[in-house]
Design a protein around this motif. Structure first.
Motif, mmCIF file in Angstrom:
data_model
loop_
_atom_site.group_PDB
_atom_site.id
_atom_site.type_symbol
_atom_site.label_atom_id
_atom_site.label_comp_id
_atom_site.label_asym_id
_atom_site.label_seq_id
_atom_site.Cartn_x
_atom_site.Cartn_y
_atom_site.Cartn_z
ATOM 1 N N TYR A 159 0.802 -1.214 0.000
ATOM 2 C CA TYR A 159 0.000 0.000 0.000
ATOM 3 C C TYR A 159 0.841 1.274 0.000
ATOM 4 O O TYR A 159 0.305 2.366 0.094
ATOM 5 C CB TYR A 159 -0.944 -0.023 1.213
ATOM 6 N N CYS A 160 2.177 1.123 -0.091
ATOM 7 C CA CYS A 160 3.045 2.293 -0.224
ATOM 8 C C CYS A 160 2.955 2.821 -1.655
ATOM 9 O O CYS A 160 2.909 2.049 -2.612
ATOM 10 C CB CYS A 160 4.486 1.934 0.098
ATOM 11 N N ARG A 161 2.949 4.122 -1.791
ATOM 12 C CA ARG A 161 2.915 4.716 -3.126
ATOM 13 C C ARG A 161 4.315 4.762 -3.748
ATOM 14 O O ARG A 161 4.493 4.484 -4.918
ATOM 15 C CB ARG A 161 2.336 6.135 -3.060
ATOM 16 N N SER A 162 5.281 5.158 -2.924
ATOM 17 C CA SER A 162 6.650 5.315 -3.417
ATOM 18 C C SER A 162 7.612 4.698 -2.407
ATOM 19 O O SER A 162 7.570 5.025 -1.219
ATOM 20 C CB SER A 162 6.966 6.803 -3.612
ATOM 21 N N LEU A 163 8.478 3.808 -2.894
ATOM 22 C CA LEU A 163 9.409 3.076 -2.028
ATOM 23 C C LEU A 163 10.843 3.318 -2.481
ATOM 24 O O LEU A 163 11.169 3.101 -3.653
ATOM 25 C CB LEU A 163 9.119 1.581 -2.093
ATOM 26 N N ARG A 164 11.677 3.745 -1.548
ATOM 27 C CA ARG A 164 13.109 3.835 -1.837
ATOM 28 C C ARG A 164 13.836 2.788 -1.008
ATOM 29 O O ARG A 164 13.854 2.856 0.217
ATOM 30 C CB ARG A 164 13.625 5.237 -1.528
ATOM 31 N N LEU A 165 14.440 1.827 -1.682
ATOM 32 C CA LEU A 165 15.129 0.719 -1.027
ATOM 33 C C LEU A 165 16.586 0.663 -1.489
ATOM 34 O O LEU A 165 17.174 -0.404 -1.627
ATOM 35 C CB LEU A 165 14.417 -0.603 -1.349
#
Length: 1065
Positions: A638-644
């Motif tokens: 449900y995250c819109r934008s993910l930085r991994l």
């Protein structure tokens, strides 16, 4: 969902005959049951001879009476806060997601942040029509929406429009039923079902025209008292046989009864999951309020008090969690009532710290105070009236609370008079104003009375208040009302029981109940309800123990489930937020990697769901291990934008992320996996997910090791995927083979608009394949190919493509060993191309000869906006050629000529061009030795130029005379906003000249005087000048040998003289 059949033939012919009223009843039921011509003939009108007209007219009048009866039932218009345009369209969905099937309605809204997956829109007037010319109308249609979304309002709106002849004109009969109606029957046959909703059938002398189509509406499946069992229900085809209501509904849906009838079912999502997908022809979803509709709803509630409306709106908009829940219309209205009461009461409140509400329980406590008809009691003062009101509140909770609690445990949301009597509810009490704020009363078709709470959350709040109160005196487990023990179990034991049962409830039906129960222990809630619902200070000593108990529920499971996140919601309601705050601070400071315990993982998952910062961009770079990521997987959907980025993730992690991206629930739009350890296997796992994913638009795989095979897998996915718009494979060594694969994908892909392939060891052959793709592709807008090895051969191939391609807007060819021959080809293409607006040719080998080709293109091209020629070999001759072209060019806005061995002669030519040019806004001449003479020439141009806004002259050998010339120009110029003079030697005199200019200049926003030997005197001059300049926003004075103490003093002086200006010392 069931695939609908293709229409294969025309409508069957119909016979004509009449029958007795009894026969007509049987015939209608037979017709609905699909028993062929025998049933239809008895209902058919005879041939339209003069003798038959009276019967036809009689039938029309009966249908009209049915329409009038429906209008009387459904009322005259939509309820407050339900604008017609929201009900006019529905979302066409392909089935229910795991979130909808398994979680509480509030959890669904919180997890999805009030948004919806991309879906087709279907208008209400086409809800039961075929979607295409070769499909048939749906037989079974389901519309889902969380509690309070407006399903019943939608049904009533449709029935109202049909009864008025405004919609559904292909339905001759609409038969609306609610499960509240059906629950009053233990057994029912199809015959009685029709009679209950269309009693006119049995009237004498009725001749019904055989209906072309009949619509049976079953509203509120989630309120059905018995679950539907499609596996074990016995088939029934006899419309006169009485069977259990749930069996009747199951047989209707299966088509054993009424196979020719269209059936429309509304339900909360979890209950709709009872119906096998193979039986459903069309599924739609009601969308919630958007921001404007929330505003309209609240405006309707406070039409004459704009000040109160403004205050209520500000409270809703200031609390992100509250705003998200207000996308549910019923919750929005409840919130408006509670906040409206609070707003009117503010002037009388002694404890201003009790408002505005910070938690769900606080909001509902204000609603309860509103329902009491006043605001309760002041501290230390209890009037007889207040005591009476408080007693009424406690009595209501005692009577309705037990009903609400056991209804919640048994999934019962509609209650009848026999239920009220069974739980000892005084029916006379239900007539009071207090109960009317919580309960809705509705008469069913069988003349019985049904009660339900105005919203599911009100049932949960009252149930929690009952449980809170009853736990003081209960000798037994309140959930089972058994298990006697002595002495009393105590509040903590009861709370532990509630927490355990909530954690074990797979459908989350006790989640919000547990939140309210925790919230009732909050000091603010206790202060709000003391004397009316709670005793002053009651159970307050248990708060730390309850917090510890809740955190103990966070076990080291493999994954963080929704129940664990609900524990964090409970801690928030309890106002015990230390755990969430510690994780939030670790995220902000970059120390999250040290927090790996189960409680920290749950808190992180909670923040991903509720934090405003995480809503925009969840930055989990440099902090996650594979184990922690695996525990967070269910929440990543449900995250819109993910930085991994930079997490040392390897291929097994990509398998996990691939499973997330493949999920139907996935809402991820952007994901960055830069600088990990992903090889071709990991890329293949991601590629497989792209074959089915419908949400991801941006994928960043910079600086990994996917190689040519990984690129091929992703390219194959791009041939099918229709959502990805941006892909970065920078620094992945995909070589020519990988470039070929990406080129093959570009030939057919029509959605990718940004592709980054920098630093990939791509040679001229790879460039040739990319060029061939560009000749066919029209969707790609940005192509970055810097730091490869195209050479002139590759540049020429791309040039040929640019002559044909009319879609590409930005091309980056930095550091590709391109010399004059390649540049000449590219510039020749620009003479014909009308779409490229940005071209990067930095760090190549362009000499004065190549610059002549550039100049020629600039005289012809009218679309190029940005040109970067940094770090080439232009010298004065090449720069002068470009300067001459700039006299004619009216399109270029940004020109970068840094580090090109340019001297004063070229600077003079550029200065002369600037006096005529009206399009260039940015000129970069840094690291060119133009000296004072060149700087003076550019400065002279600034006195006349009205377009340039940014001028970069770092390390340009400028001394005092050049600075003085620039100062004179700034005193006159009104457009320049950025001036960068870092690394020159303007000294004190130059600083004074610029300081004098700053006193009158009103356009400059940023000034860089770093490393210019200003000394203390020069810096003081500049700082003093700022007292008369209120436009400068940033100034850099570093590296001017004034020492730390001098820097502090000057910094303080600038803050005093120009408080809006940021200074770097």
């Amino acid at each position: 969902m069931r695939k609908q059949e293709v229409r294969t033939g025309g409508e069957a012919g119909q016979g004509h005959s009449t029958g007795s009223p009894a026969e007509q009843v049987k015939a209608l039921v037979d017709l609905l049951a699909g028993k062929g011509s025998q049933g239809s003939q008895a209902l058919q009108a005879p041939d339209r001879t003069p003798d038959s007209l009276p019967e036809s007219h009689s039938n029309d009048s009966r249908i009209q009476r049915h329409r009038e009866a429906l209008l009387s039932r459904v009322g005259g218009g939509p309820e407050l806060g339900s604008p017609l345009h929201r009900l006019a369209t529905l979302l066409l969905v392909e089935g229910l997601t795991d979130l909808q099937l398994r979680e509480h309605d509030f959890t669904q809204v919180e997890a999805t942040r009030g948004g919806w997956l991309p879906a087709r829109i279907i208008t209400l007037d086409r809800l039961f029509l075929p979607l295409s010319r070769v499909s048939i109308p749906p037989r079974i249609s389901i519309t889902v929406g969380v509690a309070g979304m407006g399903k019943t309002t939608l049904v009533r709106h449709f029935v109202r429009l049909w009864a008025r002849g405004q919609i559904g004109k292909d339905f001759s009969l609409v038969l609306p039923l609610t499960f509240r109606d059906l629950n009053s029957h233990e057994k029912l046959c199809a015959d009685r079902l029709i009679r209950s909703v269309f009693p006119h059938v049995g009237e004498p002398s009725l001749a019904v025209v055989a209906p072309a189509r009949v619509l049976l509406i079953l509203d509120g499946l989630d309120e059905c008292k018995m679950p539907l069992d499609f596996s074990n229900t016995v088939a029934c085809t006899d419309p006169k046989k009485e069977i259990q209501v749930d069996h009747l509904i199951t047989n209707i849906i299966r088509g054993n009864l009424f196979p020719e009838v269209s059936v429309w079912i509304t339900s909360r999502p979890s209950a709709a999951g009872q119906i096998p997908g193979g039986l459903v022809d069309r599924m739609t979803e009601i969308r919630g309020f958007n921001q404007e509709e929330i505003k309209v709803c609240l405006e309707q509630m406070f039409p004459e008090d704009q000040a109160l409306l403004g205050w209520v709106l500000s409270q809703v908009q200031a609390d992100r969690a509250l705003y998200l829940m207000c996308t549910i219309p019923a919750f929005c209205r409840l919130t408006g009532l509670a906040l409206g009461h609070l707003g009117r009461s503010r002037s009388r409140l002694q404890d201003a710290e009790l408002w505005p509400p910070r938690t769900l329980c606080e909001l509902y406590s204000w609603y309860f105070r509103m329902a009491l008809g006043g605001e309760g009691q002041e501290r230390g003062k209890v009037s007889p009236r207040i005591e009476q009101v408080a007693h009424g509140g406690r009595k209501m909770v005692g009577t309705l609370g037990r009903l609400a609690f056991h209804g919640l445990v048994k999934k019962k949301y509609v209650f009848y008079e026999q239920d009220m009597k069974a739980f000892g509810v005084d029916l006379a009490l239900l007539q009071g104003t207090l109960c009317s704020c919580f309960l809705q009363r509705e008469e069913t078709l069988s003349s019985s009375v049904a009660y339900c709470f105005s919203h599911l959350s009100l049932q949960e709040f009252v149930a929690a208040a009952y449980y809170y109160s009853a736990s003081k005196r209960a000798f037994f487990d309140l959930f089972t009302e058994s298990g006697m023990s002595w002495p009393r179990l105590g509040f903590l034991t009861h709370f532990r029981s509630a927490a355990q049962r909530a954690m074990q409830a797979e459908d989350g039906r006790l989640d919000v109940f547990l939140r309210f129960l925790s919230g009732l222990l909050s000091p603010r809630v206790n202060a709000l309800l003391a004397g009316s619902l709670l005793a002053q200070g009651e159970h307050q000593g248990y708060r730390p123990y309850v917090a510890e108990l809740l955190q103990g529920c966070l076990r080291p499971d493999t994954v963080v489930c929704a129940r664990a996140i609900n524990v964090l919601h409970c801690l928030h309601e309890l106002q015990h937020t230390e755990l969430a705050h510690s994780v939030q601070e670790a995220m902000a400071s970059g120390t999250l990697a040290g927090l790996t315990g189960p409680s920290h993982c749950a808190a992180l998952a909670y923040l991903l769901q509720v934090s405003d910062a995480c809503a925009q961009d969840a930055n989990l770079s440099l902090c996650l291990s594979q184990g922690v990521l695996q525990s967070l997987l269910p929440q990543l959907f449900y995250c819109r934008s993910l930085r991994l980025d930079t997490n040392q993730f390897q291929d097994p992690v990509m398998e996990l992320l691939g499973s997330v991206l493949s999920g139907k629930d996935c809402r991820i739009q952007k994901i960055s996996l830069a600088e990990n350890q992903i090889s071709n296997k990991g890329a293949k796992a991601l590629a497989r997910s792209l074959l089915v994913n419908r949400s991801l638009s941006t994928l960043d795989l910079r600086s990994n090791s996917i190689g040519p095979q990984g690129a091929k897998a992703l390219a194959d996915a791009l041939k099918i995927n229709r959502t990805l718009t941006s892909l970065s494979l920078q620094g992945n060594t995909i070589r020519d083979d990988g470039a070929r694969s990406m080129a093959e994908a570009l030939a057919s892909n029509r959605t990718l608009s940004i592709l980054h392939l920098q630093k990939n060891t791509i040679g001229s052959m790879g460039a040739q394949w990319m060029a061939d793709a560009l000749k066919q592709n029209r969707s790609l807008k940005e192509l970055m190919l810097s730091s490869n090895s195209f050479g002139d051969r590759g540049a020429k191939a791309l040039a040929e493509a640019l002559k044909v391609n009319q879609g590409l807007e930005s091309l980056d060819l930095q550091s590709n060993s391109i010399s004059d021959a390649g540049v000449a080809a590219l510039m020749g293409a620009l003479c014909a191309n009308q779409t490229i607006f940005s071209l990067n040719l930095r760090e190549n080998s362009i000499s004065p000869e190549g610059a002549q080709a550039v100049a020629h293109a600039l005289c012809t091209n009218s679309t190029l906006k940005n040109l970067d020629l940094t770090a080439n070999l232009l010298h004065d001759q090449g720069a002068q050629a470009i300067a001459l072209a700039m006299r004619e060019n009216c399109a270029l806005m940004s020109l970068h000529l840094q580090w090109n061995f340019i001297q004063a002669g070229a600077a003079k030519a550029l200065g002369q061009a600037l006096q005529l040019n009206r399009s260039l806004t940015c000129l970069d001449l840094q690291e060119n030795a133009i000296g004072d003479e060149g700087a003076s020439a550019v400065a002279s141009a600034l006195k006349a130029n009205t377009a340039l806004t940014a001028l970069y002259l770092q390390v340009a050998s400028i001394g005092v005379p050049g600075a003085q010339a620039l100062g004179e120009a700034l005193a006159v110029n009104r457009t320049l906003e950025i001036l960068d003079l870092r690394g020159n030697a303007i000294g004190v005199a130059g600083a004074k000249a610029l300081a004098n200019a700053l006193k009158v200049n009103s356009s400059l926003r940023r000034l860089n005087l770093q490393e210019n030997s200003l000394g203390m005197d020069g810096v003081i001059c500049v700082a003093t000048a700022l007292s008369g300049n209120h436009r400068l926003q940033h100034i850099n004075l570093q590296g001017n040998h004034i020492g730390e103490s001098g820097a502090r003093m000057i910094s303080e002086a600038i803050k005093t003289n120009a408080p809006m200006c940021t200074v770097e010392m």
